[in-house]
Write a protein that holds these residues in place. Structure first.
Motif, short mmCIF file in Angstrom:
data_model
loop_
_atom_site.label_atom_id
_atom_site.label_comp_id
_atom_site.label_asym_id
_atom_site.label_seq_id
_atom_site.Cartn_x
_atom_site.Cartn_y
_atom_site.Cartn_z
N GLY A 1 1.92 11.51 4.33
CA GLY A 1 0.98 12.69 4.45
C GLY A 1 0.07 12.78 5.88
N GLU A 2 -0.55 13.62 5.95
CA GLU A 2 -1.28 13.76 7.16
C GLU A 2 -2.35 12.76 7.22
N ASN A 3 -2.68 12.37 8.42
CA ASN A 3 -3.82 11.26 8.71
C ASN A 3 -4.62 11.73 9.78
N VAL A 4 -6.09 12.19 9.41
CA VAL A 4 -6.73 12.57 10.56
C VAL A 4 -7.83 11.51 10.81
N GLU A 5 -7.93 11.26 12.22
CA GLU A 5 -8.79 10.08 12.79
C GLU A 5 -9.93 10.95 13.51
N GLN A 6 -11.02 10.45 13.52
CA GLN A 6 -12.30 11.25 14.15
C GLN A 6 -13.17 10.14 14.84
N HIS A 7 -13.50 10.40 16.15
CA HIS A 7 -14.34 9.54 16.88
C HIS A 7 -15.33 10.58 17.65
N PRO A 8 -16.63 9.82 17.84
CA PRO A 8 -17.13 8.66 17.36
C PRO A 8 -17.88 8.93 15.92
N SER A 9 -18.14 8.08 15.45
CA SER A 9 -18.61 8.07 14.22
C SER A 9 -20.11 8.31 14.24
N TYR A 25 -4.54 13.76 14.94
CA TYR A 25 -3.83 14.05 13.49
C TYR A 25 -2.27 13.46 13.78
N SER A 26 -1.75 13.31 12.57
CA SER A 26 -0.32 12.62 12.75
C SER A 26 0.87 13.54 12.35
N ASP A 27 0.62 14.87 11.56
CA ASP A 27 1.63 15.55 11.19
C ASP A 27 1.91 16.61 12.21
N SER A 28 2.80 16.72 12.77
CA SER A 28 3.08 17.93 13.82
C SER A 28 3.27 19.22 13.01
N ALA A 29 3.62 19.19 11.94
CA ALA A 29 3.36 20.47 11.18
C ALA A 29 1.91 21.12 10.86
N SER A 30 0.97 20.30 11.03
CA SER A 30 -0.27 20.88 10.79
C SER A 30 -0.48 21.94 11.79
N ASN A 31 -1.11 23.05 11.32
CA ASN A 31 -1.13 24.18 12.30
C ASN A 31 -2.63 25.05 12.37
N TYR A 32 -3.46 24.30 11.37
CA TYR A 32 -4.86 24.83 11.16
C TYR A 32 -5.96 23.93 11.19
#
Lengths: 112, 116
Positions: A1-9, A25-32
Protein backbone atom coordinates in the motif's frame (compact mmCIF):
# COMPACT_ATOMS: atom_id res chain seq x y z
CA UNK A 1 0.00 0.00 0.00
CA UNK A 2 0.87 3.67 0.00
CA UNK A 3 3.53 4.98 2.39
CA UNK A 4 3.71 8.70 3.10
CA UNK A 5 6.70 10.19 4.86
CA UNK A 6 6.72 13.72 6.20
CA UNK A 7 9.59 15.95 7.29
CA UNK A 8 10.48 17.64 9.50
CA UNK A 9 8.56 16.43 12.53
CA UNK A 10 9.02 19.78 14.25
CA UNK A 11 9.73 23.18 12.79
CA UNK A 12 10.27 26.54 14.47
CA UNK A 13 10.40 29.76 12.50
CA UNK A 14 10.44 33.43 13.32
CA UNK A 15 7.31 35.38 12.56
CA UNK A 16 7.45 36.66 9.02
CA UNK A 17 9.78 33.94 7.78
CA UNK A 18 8.74 31.12 5.46
CA UNK A 19 8.07 27.53 6.45
CA UNK A 20 8.40 24.49 4.20
CA UNK A 21 7.13 21.01 4.97
CA UNK A 22 7.92 18.10 2.67
CA UNK A 23 6.20 14.80 2.02
CA UNK A 24 7.10 11.84 -0.13
CA UNK A 25 4.82 9.06 -1.27
CA UNK A 26 5.45 5.62 -2.67
CA UNK A 27 2.49 4.77 -4.90
CA UNK A 28 2.77 6.43 -8.29
CA UNK A 29 -1.00 5.92 -8.73
CA UNK A 30 -1.74 8.50 -6.00
CA UNK A 31 -3.33 11.51 -7.61
CA UNK A 32 -4.77 13.68 -4.84
CA UNK A 33 -2.76 15.36 -2.09
CA UNK A 34 -4.49 17.37 0.64
CA UNK A 35 -2.87 19.25 3.49
CA UNK A 36 -4.58 19.54 6.86
CA UNK A 37 -3.91 21.90 9.74
CA UNK A 38 -4.76 20.69 13.23
CA UNK A 39 -4.65 23.04 16.16
CA UNK A 40 -4.34 21.57 19.62
CA UNK A 41 -7.51 19.71 20.58
CA UNK A 42 -9.28 20.65 17.37
CA UNK A 43 -10.28 18.89 14.18
CA UNK A 44 -7.98 18.61 11.18
CA UNK A 45 -9.01 21.25 8.65
CA UNK A 46 -8.19 21.23 4.99
CA UNK A 47 -6.01 24.20 4.07
CA UNK A 48 -5.03 23.37 0.51
CA UNK A 49 -5.01 20.43 -1.85
CA UNK A 50 -3.55 19.56 -5.22
CA UNK A 51 -4.27 17.01 -7.89
CA UNK A 52 -1.67 15.23 -9.93
CA UNK A 53 -2.46 17.10 -13.13
CA UNK A 54 -1.22 20.32 -11.52
CA UNK A 55 2.33 21.16 -10.47
CA UNK A 56 1.62 24.04 -8.13
CA UNK A 57 -1.31 25.67 -6.40
CA UNK A 58 -1.39 28.83 -4.35
CA UNK A 59 -3.87 30.35 -1.96
CA UNK A 60 -2.71 33.64 -0.45
CA UNK A 61 0.22 32.81 1.86
CA UNK A 62 -0.03 29.06 1.31
CA UNK A 63 1.22 27.11 -1.67
CA UNK A 64 1.69 23.47 -2.50
CA UNK A 65 4.05 22.06 -5.10
CA UNK A 66 4.00 18.57 -6.55
CA UNK A 67 6.76 16.66 -8.32
CA UNK A 68 5.18 13.50 -9.72
CA UNK A 69 8.42 12.14 -11.07
CA UNK A 70 10.15 12.32 -7.73
CA UNK A 71 6.93 11.49 -5.87
CA UNK A 72 7.11 14.35 -3.45
CA UNK A 73 5.01 17.36 -2.58
CA UNK A 74 5.62 20.31 -0.32
CA UNK A 75 3.68 22.89 1.65
CA UNK A 76 5.01 26.43 1.64
CA UNK A 77 3.79 29.06 4.09
CA UNK A 78 5.11 32.57 3.55
CA UNK A 79 5.03 35.51 5.95
CA UNK A 80 4.26 33.19 8.84
CA UNK A 81 2.13 34.42 11.70
CA UNK A 82 1.73 33.07 15.26
CA UNK A 83 -1.71 31.72 14.35
CA UNK A 84 -0.04 29.44 11.82
CA UNK A 85 1.31 27.45 14.77
CA UNK A 86 -0.28 24.00 14.59
CA UNK A 87 0.36 20.45 13.46
CA UNK A 88 0.25 20.01 9.70
CA UNK A 89 -0.52 16.67 8.05
CA UNK A 90 -0.04 15.77 4.44
CA UNK A 91 -1.94 12.94 2.83
CA UNK A 92 -1.99 11.01 -0.42
CA UNK A 93 -4.96 9.39 -2.03
CA UNK A 94 -6.08 7.72 -5.21
CA UNK A 95 -9.34 9.09 -6.53
CA UNK A 96 -11.85 7.81 -7.21
CA UNK A 97 -11.40 6.03 -3.92
CA UNK A 98 -11.74 6.57 -0.20
CA UNK A 99 -8.41 5.83 1.43
CA UNK A 100 -6.30 8.73 2.70
CA UNK A 101 -2.75 7.89 3.72
CA UNK A 102 -1.51 10.47 6.20
CA UNK A 103 2.00 11.58 6.93
CA UNK A 104 3.18 11.62 10.54
CA UNK A 105 2.67 15.34 10.97
CA UNK A 106 4.82 18.42 11.44
CA UNK A 107 4.48 20.57 14.53
CA UNK A 108 5.05 24.14 13.40
CA UNK A 109 5.80 26.87 15.92
CA UNK A 110 5.92 30.48 14.79
CA UNK A 111 7.87 32.58 17.25
CA UNK A 112 6.58 36.15 17.61
CA UNK B 1 -22.37 25.98 10.93
CA UNK B 2 -21.44 22.55 12.17
CA UNK B 3 -21.24 20.09 9.29
CA UNK B 4 -19.79 17.04 11.02
CA UNK B 5 -20.88 16.68 14.62
CA UNK B 6 -19.50 14.28 17.15
CA UNK B 7 -20.94 13.41 20.52
CA UNK B 8 -19.83 13.37 23.16
CA UNK B 9 -16.73 15.54 22.89
CA UNK B 10 -15.23 13.83 25.92
CA UNK B 11 -15.97 10.30 27.05
CA UNK B 12 -14.64 8.53 30.10
CA UNK B 13 -15.15 4.81 30.45
CA UNK B 14 -13.82 2.01 32.55
CA UNK B 15 -11.58 -0.76 31.36
CA UNK B 16 -13.77 -3.33 29.60
CA UNK B 17 -16.96 -1.27 29.72
CA UNK B 18 -18.54 -0.89 26.27
CA UNK B 19 -18.76 2.59 24.85
CA UNK B 20 -20.45 4.12 21.80
CA UNK B 21 -19.34 7.27 20.04
CA UNK B 22 -21.62 9.02 17.58
CA UNK B 23 -21.15 11.08 14.47
CA UNK B 24 -23.69 12.94 12.40
CA UNK B 25 -23.35 15.02 9.26
CA UNK B 26 -25.43 17.63 7.51
CA UNK B 27 -23.49 17.41 4.25
CA UNK B 28 -25.39 14.44 2.80
CA UNK B 29 -22.07 12.81 2.00
CA UNK B 30 -21.96 9.20 0.87
CA UNK B 31 -18.84 8.24 2.71
CA UNK B 32 -18.21 8.32 6.45
CA UNK B 33 -14.94 7.40 8.15
CA UNK B 34 -13.73 6.65 11.64
CA UNK B 35 -10.15 7.45 12.58
CA UNK B 36 -8.20 6.87 15.76
CA UNK B 37 -5.62 9.53 16.60
CA UNK B 38 -3.19 9.10 19.45
CA UNK B 39 -1.09 11.91 20.82
CA UNK B 40 1.42 13.34 18.34
CA UNK B 41 0.43 10.79 15.68
CA UNK B 42 -1.38 10.93 12.39
CA UNK B 43 -5.01 9.86 12.21
CA UNK B 44 -5.27 6.12 11.64
CA UNK B 45 -8.22 4.88 9.60
CA UNK B 46 -10.27 2.21 11.37
CA UNK B 47 -13.03 1.71 8.80
CA UNK B 48 -15.35 3.55 6.49
CA UNK B 49 -18.81 3.28 5.01
CA UNK B 50 -19.55 3.94 1.38
CA UNK B 51 -23.30 4.33 1.65
CA UNK B 52 -24.19 1.11 3.45
CA UNK B 53 -21.13 -0.80 2.37
CA UNK B 54 -18.80 -1.33 5.31
CA UNK B 55 -15.04 -1.38 4.67
CA UNK B 56 -12.84 -2.51 7.51
CA UNK B 57 -9.09 -1.85 7.57
CA UNK B 58 -7.10 -5.07 7.84
CA UNK B 59 -5.41 -4.08 11.09
CA UNK B 60 -8.48 -2.76 12.90
CA UNK B 61 -9.06 -4.89 16.01
CA UNK B 62 -12.31 -6.82 16.31
CA UNK B 63 -12.96 -4.81 19.45
CA UNK B 64 -14.00 -1.93 17.21
CA UNK B 65 -17.33 -2.10 15.42
CA UNK B 66 -19.40 0.40 13.50
CA UNK B 67 -22.99 1.01 12.50
CA UNK B 68 -24.51 3.36 9.96
CA UNK B 69 -28.28 3.31 10.31
CA UNK B 70 -28.81 6.07 7.75
CA UNK B 71 -26.88 8.58 5.62
CA UNK B 72 -26.56 11.11 8.41
CA UNK B 73 -25.41 8.99 11.33
CA UNK B 74 -22.54 6.67 12.03
CA UNK B 75 -21.55 5.04 15.33
CA UNK B 76 -18.32 3.62 16.66
CA UNK B 77 -18.72 0.86 19.23
CA UNK B 78 -15.79 -0.22 21.34
CA UNK B 79 -16.86 -3.50 22.88
CA UNK B 80 -14.24 -3.87 25.59
CA UNK B 81 -12.04 -0.77 25.83
CA UNK B 82 -8.49 -1.29 26.94
CA UNK B 83 -6.02 1.30 28.20
CA UNK B 84 -4.45 1.34 24.76
CA UNK B 85 -7.70 2.50 23.20
CA UNK B 86 -7.51 5.88 24.90
CA UNK B 87 -7.27 8.33 22.03
CA UNK B 88 -9.06 10.98 20.03
CA UNK B 89 -11.61 9.43 17.69
CA UNK B 90 -12.29 11.46 14.58
CA UNK B 91 -15.21 11.08 12.23
CA UNK B 92 -14.91 12.35 8.69
CA UNK B 93 -17.10 12.48 5.61
CA UNK B 94 -16.61 12.86 1.89
CA UNK B 95 -18.74 12.99 -1.21
CA UNK B 96 -19.09 10.11 -3.58
CA UNK B 97 -15.69 9.79 -5.21
CA UNK B 98 -15.71 11.07 -8.75
CA UNK B 99 -13.10 11.08 -11.41
CA UNK B 100 -13.33 14.82 -11.94
CA UNK B 101 -13.97 15.97 -8.40
CA UNK B 102 -11.76 16.29 -5.40
CA UNK B 103 -12.41 13.83 -2.66
CA UNK B 104 -11.74 16.04 0.34
CA UNK B 105 -12.57 14.65 3.73
CA UNK B 106 -14.29 16.88 6.25
CA UNK B 107 -13.53 16.10 9.87
CA UNK B 108 -15.62 16.38 12.97
CA UNK B 109 -14.22 17.88 16.19
CA UNK B 110 -13.45 14.47 17.63
CA UNK B 111 -14.29 12.59 20.80
CA UNK B 112 -11.51 12.23 23.32
CA UNK B 113 -11.81 8.86 25.00
CA UNK B 114 -10.28 8.21 28.39
CA UNK B 115 -10.12 4.64 29.73
CA UNK B 116 -9.72 4.26 33.48
Amino acid sequence: GENVEQHPSTLSVQEGDSAVIKCTYSDSASNYFPWYKQELGKRPQLIIDIRSNVGEKKDQRIAVTLNKTAKHFSLHITETQPEDSAVYFCAASIIPGNQFYFGTGTSLTVIP
Amino acid sequence: DAMVIQNPRYQVTQFGKPVTLSCSQTLNHNVMYWYQQKSSQAPKLLFHYYDKDFNNEADTPDNFQSRRPNTSFCFLDIRSPGLGDAAMYLCATSREPGVSRTDTQYFGPGTRLTVL
